[in-house]
Design a protein around this motif. Sequence first.
Motif, PDB file in Angstrom:
ATOM      1  N   ARG A 135       0.840  -1.215   0.000  1.00 33.90           N
ATOM      2  CA  ARG A 135       0.000   0.000   0.000  1.00 33.90           C
ATOM      3  C   ARG A 135       0.867   1.255   0.000  1.00 33.90           C
ATOM      4  N   ILE A 136       1.938   1.223   0.759  1.00 34.22           N
ATOM      5  CA  ILE A 136       2.836   2.377   0.826  1.00 34.22           C
ATOM      6  C   ILE A 136       3.508   2.615  -0.524  1.00 34.22           C
ATOM      7  N   ILE A 137       3.989   1.547  -1.139  1.00 34.28           N
ATOM      8  CA  ILE A 137       4.652   1.671  -2.437  1.00 34.28           C
ATOM      9  C   ILE A 137       3.683   2.198  -3.496  1.00 34.28           C
ATOM     10  N   GLU A 138       2.470   1.679  -3.498  1.00 29.52           N
ATOM     11  CA  GLU A 138       1.461   2.139  -4.459  1.00 29.52           C
ATOM     12  C   GLU A 138       1.118   3.604  -4.224  1.00 29.52           C
ATOM     13  N   ALA A 139       0.951   3.984  -2.962  1.00 33.10           N
ATOM     14  CA  ALA A 139       0.648   5.378  -2.638  1.00 33.10           C
ATOM     15  C   ALA A 139       1.806   6.287  -3.027  1.00 33.10           C
ATOM     16  N   ALA A 140       3.026   5.836  -2.765  1.00 31.78           N
ATOM     17  CA  ALA A 140       4.202   6.641  -3.096  1.00 31.78           C
ATOM     18  C   ALA A 140       4.334   6.836  -4.599  1.00 31.78           C
ATOM     19  N   GLN A 172       3.106  12.562  -9.298  1.00 29.46           N
ATOM     20  CA  GLN A 172       2.419  13.853  -9.391  1.00 29.46           C
ATOM     21  C   GLN A 172       3.307  15.022  -8.979  1.00 29.46           C
ATOM     22  N   HIS A 173       4.083  14.834  -7.918  1.00 29.81           N
ATOM     23  CA  HIS A 173       4.790  15.959  -7.307  1.00 29.81           C
ATOM     24  C   HIS A 173       6.305  15.898  -7.450  1.00 29.81           C
ATOM     25  N   GLY A 174       6.840  14.774  -7.965  1.00 29.61           N
ATOM     26  CA  GLY A 174       8.289  14.620  -8.017  1.00 29.61           C
ATOM     27  C   GLY A 174       8.851  14.346  -6.635  1.00 29.61           C
ATOM     28  N   TYR A 175      10.135  14.059  -6.592  1.00 28.71           N
ATOM     29  CA  TYR A 175      10.747  13.713  -5.305  1.00 28.71           C
ATOM     30  C   TYR A 175      10.732  14.906  -4.352  1.00 28.71           C
ATOM     31  N   ARG A 176      11.118  16.057  -4.840  1.00 32.32           N
ATOM     32  CA  ARG A 176      11.224  17.228  -3.964  1.00 32.32           C
ATOM     33  C   ARG A 176       9.872  17.695  -3.457  1.00 32.32           C
ATOM     34  N   GLY A 177       8.855  17.575  -4.297  1.00 35.39           N
ATOM     35  CA  GLY A 177       7.535  18.063  -3.890  1.00 35.39           C
ATOM     36  C   GLY A 177       6.742  17.095  -3.041  1.00 35.39           C
ATOM     37  N   PRO A 206       3.745   7.539  11.379  1.00 36.97           N
ATOM     38  CA  PRO A 206       4.584   6.579  12.116  1.00 36.97           C
ATOM     39  C   PRO A 206       4.525   5.169  11.525  1.00 36.97           C
ATOM     40  N   ASN A 207       3.354   4.810  10.975  1.00 40.31           N
ATOM     41  CA  ASN A 207       3.223   3.497  10.347  1.00 40.31           C
ATOM     42  C   ASN A 207       4.111   3.411   9.108  1.00 40.31           C
ATOM     43  N   ILE A 208       4.161   4.487   8.338  1.00 39.21           N
ATOM     44  CA  ILE A 208       5.044   4.534   7.164  1.00 39.21           C
ATOM     45  C   ILE A 208       6.495   4.335   7.604  1.00 39.21           C
ATOM     46  N   LEU A 209       6.878   5.011   8.689  1.00 41.43           N
ATOM     47  CA  LEU A 209       8.266   4.959   9.157  1.00 41.43           C
ATOM     48  C   LEU A 209       8.604   3.631   9.827  1.00 41.43           C
ATOM     49  N   TYR A 210       7.613   2.828  10.119  1.00 46.44           N
ATOM     50  CA  TYR A 210       7.869   1.469  10.611  1.00 46.44           C
ATOM     51  C   TYR A 210       8.433   0.595   9.495  1.00 46.44           C
ATOM     52  N   TYR A 211       7.973   0.850   8.261  1.00 48.02           N
ATOM     53  CA  TYR A 211       8.361   0.028   7.115  1.00 48.02           C
ATOM     54  C   TYR A 211       9.531   0.607   6.339  1.00 48.02           C
ATOM     55  N   PHE A 212       9.670   1.929   6.343  1.00 49.68           N
ATOM     56  CA  PHE A 212      10.730   2.584   5.580  1.00 49.68           C
ATOM     57  C   PHE A 212      11.382   3.663   6.443  1.00 49.68           C
ATOM     58  N   ALA A 213      12.692   3.841   6.234  1.00 51.81           N
ATOM     59  CA  ALA A 213      13.428   4.813   7.036  1.00 51.81           C
ATOM     60  C   ALA A 213      13.018   6.255   6.723  1.00 51.81           C
ATOM     61  N   GLY A 214      12.495   6.470   5.532  1.00 50.28           N
ATOM     62  CA  GLY A 214      12.096   7.823   5.157  1.00 50.28           C
ATOM     63  C   GLY A 214      11.717   7.892   3.692  1.00 50.28           C
ATOM     64  N   LYS A 215      11.506   9.114   3.218  1.00 52.49           N
ATOM     65  CA  LYS A 215      11.059   9.341   1.843  1.00 52.49           C
ATOM     66  C   LYS A 215      12.057   8.796   0.833  1.00 52.49           C
ATOM     67  N   GLU A 216      13.339   8.992   1.090  1.00 49.47           N
ATOM     68  CA  GLU A 216      14.344   8.559   0.120  1.00 49.47           C
ATOM     69  C   GLU A 216      14.336   7.036  -0.050  1.00 49.47           C
ATOM     70  N   GLU A 217      14.210   6.293   1.038  1.00 44.88           N
ATOM     71  CA  GLU A 217      14.197   4.837   0.916  1.00 44.88           C
ATOM     72  C   GLU A 217      12.999   4.358   0.104  1.00 44.88           C
ATOM     73  N   ILE A 218      11.852   4.999   0.294  1.00 45.08           N
ATOM     74  CA  ILE A 218      10.662   4.636  -0.487  1.00 45.08           C
ATOM     75  C   ILE A 218      10.915   4.923  -1.964  1.00 45.08           C
TER      76      ILE A 218
END
Length: 204
Positions: free
Chosen positions: A19-24, A30-35, A50-62
């Motif tokens: 779900r996180i990967i699909e949402a990302a 739509q917004h690019g990495y920076r946006g 917090p649930n997102i950060l349980y699975y991934f360290a942050g935006k860059e890892e996703i």
Amino acid sequence: MKESAPKKPSRIQLRNRSRIIEAALEVFSQHGYRGATLDQIAREAGLSKPNILYYFAGKEEIHVTLLNQLMETWLDPLIEMDANGEPLQELLDYVQRKLDMAHDLPRESRLFANEILQGAPRMKPHLHASLKPLFDEKCAVIEGWMAEGRLAKVDVRHLIFSIWSSTQHYADFEAQIDVLLPDGEDRGSATQYLQNMFTKLLEP
């Protein structure tokens, strides 16, 4: 003492990660990495930050996870070009595979385009390690066909660039296409136009 094997993720964990990967993918396309923000990804996924950060360290890892998955998909149409096939048909089939990808995976195409426009900071190692050797290999195949008189002679590198640009346009500029062409017209007319254009360019 014998170490225990790593615990396999549960179904819920696999589902949430998916779900996180699909949402990302939706948010980054739509917004690019920076946006893009983790808050946007969390809202799109229907999960807490917090649930997102349980699975991934942050935006860059996703983002890197998405790009790694995308690179495999992105190379497949070029990999399928058969050195033993009929040259013109192999190239026309490649054009069609790239066009189908643009129609079927527009978000992935925009994700790739956004990364390249930023200078490919996260994908550059893949471009060197995966795309460049494959690109060189297929250029050599096509140049061999041209040397044998089975295709008209053109600059092979720019031929492939033109295939990429003319097919990926339908994904990367989808909003513009939707305004300029009537509903449902683009796929069939694009196929006919591109097939005709590349046939005229490449017929010996």
